[in-house]
Scaffold this motif. Structure first.
Motif, short mmCIF file in Angstrom:
data_model
loop_
_atom_site.label_atom_id
_atom_site.label_comp_id
_atom_site.label_asym_id
_atom_site.label_seq_id
_atom_site.Cartn_x
_atom_site.Cartn_y
_atom_site.Cartn_z
N THR A 72 0.80 -1.23 0.00
CA THR A 72 0.00 0.00 0.00
C THR A 72 0.83 1.28 0.00
N LEU A 73 2.10 1.20 0.44
CA LEU A 73 2.96 2.38 0.50
C LEU A 73 4.35 1.97 0.04
N GLU A 74 5.03 2.86 -0.64
CA GLU A 74 6.37 2.59 -1.15
C GLU A 74 7.25 1.96 -0.06
N PRO A 75 7.92 0.85 -0.37
CA PRO A 75 8.80 0.22 0.63
C PRO A 75 9.93 1.15 1.05
N CYS A 76 10.28 1.07 2.32
CA CYS A 76 11.35 1.91 2.85
C CYS A 76 12.68 1.53 2.19
N ALA A 77 13.57 2.52 2.07
CA ALA A 77 14.90 2.32 1.51
C ALA A 77 15.96 2.31 2.60
N ALA A 78 15.59 2.73 3.79
CA ALA A 78 16.49 2.76 4.94
C ALA A 78 15.65 2.59 6.20
N ARG A 79 16.28 2.11 7.25
CA ARG A 79 15.59 1.92 8.52
C ARG A 79 16.35 2.65 9.61
N SER A 80 15.63 3.33 10.47
CA SER A 80 16.28 4.03 11.58
C SER A 80 16.99 3.04 12.50
#
Length: 144
Positions: A72-80
């Motif tokens: 449903t939403l663009e996959p993250c490219a980085a994670r905190s």
């Protein structure tokens, strides 16, 4: 209604279950489909972790290779957290394509998720049923 719309509507229904329960993260739905059959699905967990894609890939295991991911939403490219991003996880799992409803303005995505997928040879298409998914993110305030 196309099969792609059916699977994206399922992802939207999953995401709707946890809206308001995922902390600062958005509630995302993910359905993995192979040979026209949903093989795994997930929604962002309460509190915001684990992400939907991460859970769906874990549930599918090796069967994820060659699957199409409806997200449903663009996959993250980085994670905190420093963990592998959802875009990296999808690419490593060998999905054949990622179909996204809405793009994500977060500094952890914002076109970078798509770029990571494309760099790994995984095409991403955005905008499928965006008008139906967008209300899920009306109160989402991404880190930009």
């Amino acid at each position: 209604m196309t099969a792609d719309e059916t699977f994206m509507r399922r992802a939207i229904a999953l995401a709707a279950q946890n809206v308001g329960r995922t902390g600062e993260n958005p509630s995302v739905g993910c359905v993995l489909v192979k040979d026209g059959v949903a093989i795994a699905e997930a929604v962002t967990a309460p509190g915001g972790r684990p992400h939907a894609e991460e859970q769906a890939l874990a549930a599918a295991g090796a069967a994820a290779r060659g699957a199409v991911a409806f997200v449903t939403l663009e996959p993250c490219a980085a994670r905190s957290s420093g963990q592998p991003s959802c875009a990296e996880r999808l690419a490593r799992a060998g999905v054949s394509r990622v179909i996204v409803a809405c793009e994500d303005a977060s500094k952890f995505a914002s076109g970078q998720g798509e770029a990571r997928l494309r760099e790994a040879g995984v095409p991403m298409e955005a905008g499928l049923l965006a008008d139906e998914a967008a209300p899920l993110y009306a109160s989402y305030r991404p880190a930009i």
